[in-house]
Scaffold this motif. Sequence first.
Motif, PDB file in Angstrom:
ATOM      1  N   ASP A 342       0.822  -1.214   0.000  1.00 54.99           N
ATOM      2  CA  ASP A 342       0.000   0.000   0.000  1.00 54.99           C
ATOM      3  C   ASP A 342       0.857   1.266   0.000  1.00 54.99           C
ATOM      4  OD1 ASP A 342      -2.696  -1.274   0.379  1.00 54.99           O
ATOM      5  OD2 ASP A 342      -1.692  -2.040   2.155  1.00 54.99           O
ATOM      6  N   ASN A 343       1.950   1.235   0.745  1.00 57.01           N
ATOM      7  CA  ASN A 343       2.822   2.407   0.895  1.00 57.01           C
ATOM      8  C   ASN A 343       2.012   3.694   1.040  1.00 57.01           C
ATOM      9  OD1 ASN A 343       4.829   0.518   0.524  1.00 57.01           O
ATOM     10  ND2 ASN A 343       6.059   1.832  -0.792  1.00 57.01           N
ATOM     11  N   PRO A 344       1.347   3.878   2.178  1.00 61.52           N
ATOM     12  CA  PRO A 344       0.509   5.071   2.372  1.00 61.52           C
ATOM     13  C   PRO A 344       1.333   6.349   2.292  1.00 61.52           C
ATOM     14  CG  PRO A 344       0.855   3.900   4.441  1.00 61.52           C
ATOM     15  CD  PRO A 344       1.389   3.016   3.364  1.00 61.52           C
ATOM     16  N   PRO A 345       0.687   7.487   1.998  1.00 62.76           N
ATOM     17  CA  PRO A 345       1.413   8.759   1.855  1.00 62.76           C
ATOM     18  C   PRO A 345       2.277   9.061   3.063  1.00 62.76           C
ATOM     19  CG  PRO A 345      -0.874   9.003   1.171  1.00 62.76           C
ATOM     20  CD  PRO A 345      -0.760   7.637   1.780  1.00 62.76           C
ATOM     21  N   ALA A 346       3.483   9.547   2.798  1.00 63.21           N
ATOM     22  CA  ALA A 346       4.434   9.784   3.892  1.00 63.21           C
ATOM     23  C   ALA A 346       5.479  10.799   3.460  1.00 63.21           C
ATOM     24  CB  ALA A 346       5.109   8.474   4.295  1.00 63.21           C
ATOM     25  N   ASN A 347       6.126  11.413   4.447  1.00 59.19           N
ATOM     26  CA  ASN A 347       7.296  12.272   4.217  1.00 59.19           C
ATOM     27  C   ASN A 347       8.552  11.451   4.483  1.00 59.19           C
ATOM     28  OD1 ASN A 347       5.822  14.711   3.681  1.00 59.19           O
ATOM     29  ND2 ASN A 347       5.356  14.806   5.870  1.00 59.19           N
ATOM     30  N   LEU A 348       9.515  11.552   3.587  1.00 55.58           N
ATOM     31  CA  LEU A 348      10.728  10.739   3.662  1.00 55.58           C
ATOM     32  C   LEU A 348      11.937  11.639   3.895  1.00 55.58           C
ATOM     33  CD1 LEU A 348       9.828   8.724   0.459  1.00 55.58           C
ATOM     34  CD2 LEU A 348       9.309   8.073   2.799  1.00 55.58           C
ATOM     35  N   HIS A 349      12.832  11.196   4.768  1.00 65.13           N
ATOM     36  CA  HIS A 349      14.028  11.992   5.035  1.00 65.13           C
ATOM     37  C   HIS A 349      15.155  11.081   5.517  1.00 65.13           C
ATOM     38  CE1 HIS A 349      11.822  11.666   8.829  1.00 65.13           C
ATOM     39  NE2 HIS A 349      12.981  11.785   9.467  1.00 65.13           N
ATOM     40  N   THR A 350      16.365  11.563   5.351  1.00 67.87           N
ATOM     41  CA  THR A 350      17.543  10.808   5.794  1.00 67.87           C
ATOM     42  C   THR A 350      18.658  11.786   6.137  1.00 67.87           C
ATOM     43  OG1 THR A 350      19.147   9.090   5.187  1.00 67.87           O
ATOM     44  CG2 THR A 350      18.418  10.568   3.435  1.00 67.87           C
ATOM     45  N   ASN A 351      19.531  11.361   7.057  1.00 71.92           N
ATOM     46  CA  ASN A 351      20.711  12.180   7.362  1.00 71.92           C
ATOM     47  C   ASN A 351      21.960  11.632   6.680  1.00 71.92           C
ATOM     48  OD1 ASN A 351      21.077   9.872   8.894  1.00 71.92           O
ATOM     49  ND2 ASN A 351      21.857  10.956  10.708  1.00 71.92           N
ATOM     50  N   MET A 352      21.768  10.627   5.806  1.00 71.81           N
ATOM     51  CA  MET A 352      22.903  10.063   5.067  1.00 71.81           C
ATOM     52  C   MET A 352      23.276  10.962   3.893  1.00 71.81           C
ATOM     53  SD  MET A 352      22.146   5.953   4.994  1.00 71.81           S
ATOM     54  CE  MET A 352      20.476   5.730   5.582  1.00 71.81           C
ATOM     55  N   ASN A 353      24.501  10.831   3.447  1.00 69.36           N
ATOM     56  CA  ASN A 353      25.002  11.620   2.327  1.00 69.36           C
ATOM     57  C   ASN A 353      24.507  10.983   1.028  1.00 69.36           C
ATOM     58  OD1 ASN A 353      26.393  13.302   0.634  1.00 69.36           O
ATOM     59  ND2 ASN A 353      28.443  12.737   1.356  1.00 69.36           N
ATOM     60  N   VAL A 354      23.530  11.630   0.382  1.00 67.80           N
ATOM     61  CA  VAL A 354      22.877  11.060  -0.801  1.00 67.80           C
ATOM     62  C   VAL A 354      23.761  11.229  -2.029  1.00 67.80           C
ATOM     63  CG1 VAL A 354      20.822  11.140  -2.274  1.00 67.80           C
ATOM     64  CG2 VAL A 354      20.621  11.569   0.185  1.00 67.80           C
ATOM     65  N   PHE A 355      23.879  10.163  -2.815  1.00 69.62           N
ATOM     66  CA  PHE A 355      24.678  10.202  -4.037  1.00 69.62           C
ATOM     67  C   PHE A 355      23.818  10.698  -5.196  1.00 69.62           C
ATOM     68  CE2 PHE A 355      26.201   7.810  -7.879  1.00 69.62           C
ATOM     69  CZ  PHE A 355      27.341   8.580  -8.096  1.00 69.62           C
ATOM     70  N   GLU A 359      17.642  10.057  -4.508  1.00 76.03           N
ATOM     71  CA  GLU A 359      17.098  10.556  -3.261  1.00 76.03           C
ATOM     72  C   GLU A 359      16.196   9.553  -2.555  1.00 76.03           C
ATOM     73  OE1 GLU A 359      14.603  12.407  -6.641  1.00 76.03           O
ATOM     74  OE2 GLU A 359      16.730  12.251  -6.181  1.00 76.03           O
ATOM     75  N   ALA A 360      15.836   9.912  -1.305  1.00 72.95           N
ATOM     76  CA  ALA A 360      15.107   8.996  -0.427  1.00 72.95           C
ATOM     77  C   ALA A 360      13.794   8.511  -1.027  1.00 72.95           C
ATOM     78  CB  ALA A 360      14.849   9.679   0.913  1.00 72.95           C
ATOM     79  N   SER A 361      13.086   9.371  -1.760  1.00 73.41           N
ATOM     80  CA  SER A 361      11.762   9.003  -2.273  1.00 73.41           C
ATOM     81  C   SER A 361      11.802   7.817  -3.220  1.00 73.41           C
ATOM     82  CB  SER A 361      11.138  10.206  -2.996  1.00 73.41           C
ATOM     83  OG  SER A 361      11.951  10.595  -4.102  1.00 73.41           O
ATOM     84  N   LYS A 362      12.948   7.551  -3.833  1.00 71.80           N
ATOM     85  CA  LYS A 362      13.017   6.497  -4.841  1.00 71.80           C
ATOM     86  C   LYS A 362      13.008   5.089  -4.245  1.00 71.80           C
ATOM     87  CE  LYS A 362      15.022   9.264  -8.488  1.00 71.80           C
ATOM     88  NZ  LYS A 362      16.055   9.424  -9.530  1.00 71.80           N
ATOM     89  N   ALA A 363      13.173   4.982  -2.939  1.00 73.49           N
ATOM     90  CA  ALA A 363      13.112   3.663  -2.312  1.00 73.49           C
ATOM     91  C   ALA A 363      11.691   3.305  -1.877  1.00 73.49           C
ATOM     92  CB  ALA A 363      14.030   3.608  -1.093  1.00 73.49           C
ATOM     93  N   GLY A 373      23.037   5.956  -0.843  1.00 73.04           N
ATOM     94  CA  GLY A 373      23.776   6.852   0.027  1.00 73.04           C
ATOM     95  C   GLY A 373      25.219   6.417   0.189  1.00 73.04           C
ATOM     96  N   LYS A 374      26.087   7.391   0.435  1.00 77.62           N
ATOM     97  CA  LYS A 374      27.498   7.084   0.649  1.00 77.62           C
ATOM     98  C   LYS A 374      27.675   6.437   2.032  1.00 77.62           C
ATOM     99  CE  LYS A 374      28.942  10.770  -2.456  1.00 77.62           C
ATOM    100  NZ  LYS A 374      29.721  12.031  -2.634  1.00 77.62           N
ATOM    101  N   ALA A 375      28.805   5.744   2.201  1.00 79.09           N
ATOM    102  CA  ALA A 375      29.061   4.898   3.375  1.00 79.09           C
ATOM    103  C   ALA A 375      28.454   5.456   4.666  1.00 79.09           C
ATOM    104  CB  ALA A 375      30.560   4.724   3.544  1.00 79.09           C
ATOM    105  N   PRO A 376      27.416   4.795   5.216  1.00 74.90           N
ATOM    106  CA  PRO A 376      26.743   5.300   6.414  1.00 74.90           C
ATOM    107  C   PRO A 376      27.508   4.976   7.699  1.00 74.90           C
ATOM    108  CG  PRO A 376      25.693   3.283   5.695  1.00 74.90           C
ATOM    109  CD  PRO A 376      26.763   3.593   4.673  1.00 74.90           C
TER     110      PRO A 376
END
Length: 486
Positions: A342-355, A359-363, A373-376
């Motif tokens: 279902d993946n209900p509507p949501a806000n996505l965020h991360t503190n990892m260094n995105v390559f 971005e986060a939404s694509k997962a 993301g670069k080495a966490p």
Amino acid sequence: VTLLYAFLHMRQNLKYFDKMRCLRKRSAVSFLGVLVVCLLFMNLYIEDGYVLEGDKQLIRETATHQLNPERYVHTFKDLSNFSGSINISYRYLAGTPLPRKRYLTIGLSSVKRKKGNYLLETIKSIFEQSSYEELKEIAVVVQLADFDSAWCDGMVQDISQKFAHHIIAGRLIVIHVPEEYYPVLDGLKRNYNDPEDRVKFRSKQNVDYAFLLNFCANLSDYYVMLEDDVRCSKNFLTAVKKVITSREGSYWVTLEFSKLGYIGKLYHSHDLPRLAHFLLMFYQEMPCDWLLIHFRGLLAQKEVIRFKPSLFQHMGYYSSYKGAENKLKDDDFEEESFDIPDNPPANLHTNMNVFENYEASKAYSSIDEYFWGKAPSTGDFYGIVFEKPIKISKIKVVTGTEDRQNDILHHGALEVGEKIVGSKKGRQCTTYLRLGEFKNGNFEITDVEHKVLFDINCMRILVTKSQKEWLIIRSISVWTSQTPNQ
């Protein structure tokens, strides 16, 4: 007197020469005018009858498969004559006009094959893989696009015998377009050095599909294009509806439910007239699947939006072109019933260094994209804050890809939280409950609603140990149970 006579005679000569010069000028202007008119008529004669003057460059670029969508998107959108239907008389070979509008129309175009025939099996698969409730929302339109009337009569008889109850129920229509409505199919341009008979085959196929799309434009809200040698996944309509709902509010032209050719391509029905005109405009330029890519680009959808697993599989062994072998298979196809998250509507965020743009939404979707993301480091996280508190029944997270099998989450945990604090942009939960650890880069848990007593506001993937490898989160899937009482 002699001088005066000579002067007058000279004036008369000058007037005569002036008159002659004017006549020559007028003659030259007339000649140039005639020449311009002739050139214009020659130009109109040479151009394709479907094409407007402003689209000549579009034709040249399309013919080399190098079309620039951004340049022509506004022009194409504004072509008012693309919004109306094409004036064609269709023959109903079986069935009658639909009594009511449906949710989805499934379009098939079929011609006589030198080897094998899969049309009846394809129709059977559509109906057998649909539940009774789903059948109420679909219409199947089969276009017999061969000019051999004996073959058409035979196919209509077979279809009518095997699927009589679907025809009576208004779920199945068989149509035909007389040959007189087709444009010239001989002596066409041999783009890509294709043999003449191949050019004729693919050009006619474009026209076949254009006529089919034109017919289906007002039958339903959505339209999916199939070939006549396709096997369907169980409950494919339910999966399609769930995907469409998940894309609500976002712009799209084409959603793809198979990676093969023009199988499983979904459109809004209101776009079908323009697509029909587009296929007719460029019917002799290139194969249909290439034209569909250009159409999507012209309407400003730059990226492919394809969903996995695929809902439709190519099953034909022999092609409709000369009976050649065609062994193409979609390795993302799953025939058995599966449950789309279902993946209900949501806000996505991360503190990892995105390559780059991974971005986060694509997962957080079933689209064939991912977060990278670069080495966490220990304590890094990928967070999901749901728009409304939810009950979750199942969670599945997959990291890494086939070509980057080491870019997985080597040490991590999945947690769910409650009690949101903060503003819209910085919302987060105050308390979290750990549901388990990742194993070999993956996480899956069922019966969550029985293990978590609160309505879930947040979910997060937590890195529990630093790693030198980068991290790909390939997919995050969330299945919900009943909506909690507010």
